[in-house]
Scaffold this active site. Structure first.
Site, PDB file in Angstrom:
ATOM      1  CD  GLU A 186     -60.051 -42.909  23.334  1.00 28.13           C
ATOM      2  OE1 GLU A 186     -58.957 -42.599  23.834  1.00 28.13           O
ATOM      3  OE2 GLU A 186     -60.283 -44.024  22.860  1.00 28.13           O
ATOM      4  CG  ASN A 210     -65.538 -41.789  18.607  1.00 30.43           C
ATOM      5  OD1 ASN A 210     -66.600 -42.382  18.434  1.00 30.43           O
ATOM      6  ND2 ASN A 210     -64.348 -42.331  18.344  1.00 30.43           N
ATOM      7  CG  HIS A 223     -62.559 -50.479  20.794  1.00 34.94           C
ATOM      8  ND1 HIS A 223     -62.232 -50.960  19.533  1.00 34.94           N
ATOM      9  CD2 HIS A 223     -62.350 -49.146  20.751  1.00 34.94           C
ATOM     10  CE1 HIS A 223     -61.822 -49.955  18.774  1.00 34.94           C
ATOM     11  NE2 HIS A 223     -61.886 -48.845  19.481  1.00 34.94           N
ATOM     12  CD  GLU A 270     -62.612 -45.788  17.576  1.00 35.72           C
ATOM     13  OE1 GLU A 270     -61.867 -46.542  18.225  1.00 35.72           O
ATOM     14  OE2 GLU A 270     -62.488 -44.549  17.558  1.00 35.72           O
ATOM     15  CG  ASP A 299     -62.334 -53.934  17.930  1.00 33.35           C
ATOM     16  OD1 ASP A 299     -62.892 -53.539  18.973  1.00 33.35           O
ATOM     17  OD2 ASP A 299     -61.178 -53.617  17.617  1.00 33.35           O
TER      18      ASP A 299
END
Ligand code: XIL
Length: 528
Positions: A323, A370, A406, A439, A441
């Site tokens: 990030e 990332n 996400h 990641e 979801d």
């Protein structure tokens, strides 16, 4: 008779799968068998009276000219061999099925017309079950006995199909027909196994990863079994981050991270290292409060050398910097980078410096940056793209870009479609980089609708997300941020009531799981 036909169709087509040492399930055969199922159904039970299961299976296989043309002699021979194997064990199954169906079919309530209407819904059901489940049956390593999964599919399909029949309240309903189908599916499947995600990507296809907390896996044998079965890659959800692994100067807590790496290795799984430098969260106060650039540089150098050095050669990829952009809801900064202590003291060059340090500590690992919210085109993705271009232009050792994915959360309530995600992945891959969804979801908390419809949406959406990666050649993997909803960070971190992952709280597969599996299967059928 019609139900018998349909069910025999399910049984015989399922039975025509390769068994034992036979060649693995062939995609074309599967498609052909599914079509044969349709042919058979249209034939209104012409073959239903055939008492010989082996011949019946062979006839299903060769039911149409088209089918016969599509199959090579070798494939036909393989089907024969399979049918022969089936005849040794499967006749009994088919007979048991026939008996079960005859019993239960005769006892369905309602008029003949209504019964016919209800039973007529079974044709598409048959096709769907065959299409979606047959290719997954096999004896590949990692496969597992999972009839419940197919039964659940039958149940779901039936639930959707029944309301469309003409029968009102008086006819047979799901409660009447369901036991028949469940018995049939159970019988037809016999000891069949269903291929896991891991088995589906065994030969090709993206890595399928899961982020874990080692203590959650160690304390739950069901979790451990699911992880071993489904995942080809493991990420530490927290235990490799600066705070957990290096909480105070000179204090190192390697136990949990060691456990993650050793566990993955014992299962032949790849490890993604997450993460060496992250300015936003889980950064200890002694780093946050570093007094000057030299002190912070020394800390960063020691940290990266120690952590990446410890696992050198055992980590496939490191998220070296996590990030680097401001939070998705934060205002942009002048240079586009997050206003964290590294950028404040060292300057924007901290990202390249961290990459060089990581390369020196573990020359074999692929080095990633990332980021979240870059799945959709727009200013944020552009800022990240510019950063990556700058890093490459400056000769920083950067191998890949992690898209956190996400989805439904960042940006809130948005679900970029397959083409959008694939285009975003390609944009970075075109720079010569690997890309991964790191990641994944799919949050439902900001989505309207009742829970079943949201979960169904999520299933289809998981399918598109995995498909997006599977169709981009440089997309090397997809990692979900947890495996079961019971462990999701959306609950523990945000306090949301949400269900973002492929397994539910009780380790049942959700539509999301089936969506992932369908996309992987499609990729395998295409030969991606
Ligand atoms: C999260 C973990 O899942 C939580 O358990 C922890 O409390 C906070 O961090 N982006 C990342 C991950 O890169 O490291 C974050 O993980 C989720 C967002």
């Amino acid at each position: 008779m019609r139900i018998l036909t349909v069910l025999l169709c399910v049984a015989t087509v399922l039975a025509s799968r390769p068994a034992g040492a036979a060649p693995p399930c062939d995609a074309r055969k599967v498609a052909a068998a599914a079509r044969a199922c349709g042919e058979l159904l249209r034939g209104e039970g012409r073959f239903a009276r055939d008492g010989d299961a082996m011949r019946r299976a062979r006839r299903v296989a060769l039911a149409s000219d088209r089918l016969a043309r599509e199959w090579t002699a070798a494939e036909a021979a393989a089907v024969d061999a399979t049918c022969a194997a089936f005849s040794a064990s499967g006749v009994d199954t088919a007979d048991r099925l026939a008996a079960a169906v005859a019993d239960a079919g005769a006892s369905l309530p309602g008029s003949a017309r209504c019964r016919g209407a209800v039973l007529g819904t079974l044709a598409p059901l048959c096709r769907r079950v065959v299409r979606s489940e047959l290719p997954l049956l096999g004896d590949a390593p990692g496969a597992h006995d999972d009839r419940q999964l197919v039964l659940a599919r039958v149940r779901t399909s039936l639930g959707r199909a029944l309301p469309r029949t003409e029968c009102g309240g008086g006819g047979p309903g799901a409660a009447d027909v369901e036991p028949v189908l469940l018995r049939v599916a159970a019988g037809a499947l016999g000891d069949a196994t269903v291929r896991s995600l891991r088995a589906l990507v065994a030969d090709a296809g993206p890595e399928i990863g899961v982020a874990i907390e080692p203590n959650e896996v160690a304390s739950d044998p069901v979790y451990a079994a699911a992880l071993d079965r489904e995942a080809t890659s493991i990420t530490a959800e927290n235990v490799m981050k600066w705070g957990p692994i290096h909480p105070a100067p000179g204090t190192w807590v390697f136990g949990p991270a060691d456990e993650v790496v050793a566990r993955a290795e014992s299962q032949g799984q790849r490890v993604r290292g997450h993460t060496l430098v992250w300015g936003a969260l889980q950064l200890p106060a002694y780093v946050e409060n570093a007094s000057d650039a030299d002190t912070l540089r020394a800390m960063m150098a020691e940290h990266i050398a120690t952590v990446a050095g410890r696992y050198a050669g055992r980590i496939a990829q490191w998220d070296v910097v996590n990030e680097p952009l401001p939070g998705s809801l934060d205002p942009p900064t002048a240079d586009g980078l997050d206003d964290n202590v590294f950028r404040r003291l060292i300057g924007p060059g901290y990202v390249a410096e961290a990459l060089h340090l990581a390369r020196a500590a573990d020359p074999a690992a692929k080095l990633y940056v990332n980021e979240n919210g870059i799945e959709v085109p727009g200013p944020r993705q552009d800022r990240f793209f510019a950063l990556v271009q700058d890093l490459l232009a400056a000769g920083a050792p950067l191998d890949g870009v992690g898209f956190q994915a996400h989805l439904g959360l960042i940006p809130i309530g948005q679900y970029p479609d397959e083409a959008t995600i694939a285009a975003s992945l390609r944009r970075f891959a075109d720079l010569g980089l690997s890309v991964e969804l790191t990641e994944l979801d799919v949050a439902l908390v900001f989505r309207v609708g009742d829970l079943p419809s949201r979960l169904a949406f999520q299933g289809g959406y998981y399918r598109s997300v995995i498909a997006a990666c599977a169709t981009v050649p440089d997309c090397a993997g997809v990692t979900t941020w947890g495996l079961s909803d019971r462990h999701t960070w959306l609950r523990s971190f945000f306090g949301f009531t949400d269900w973002p992952l492929p397994f539910d709280d009780d380790w049942r597969r959700k539509p999301a799981y089936f969506g992932m599996r369908a996309a992987l299967l499609e990729a395998a059928l295409r030969g991606d």
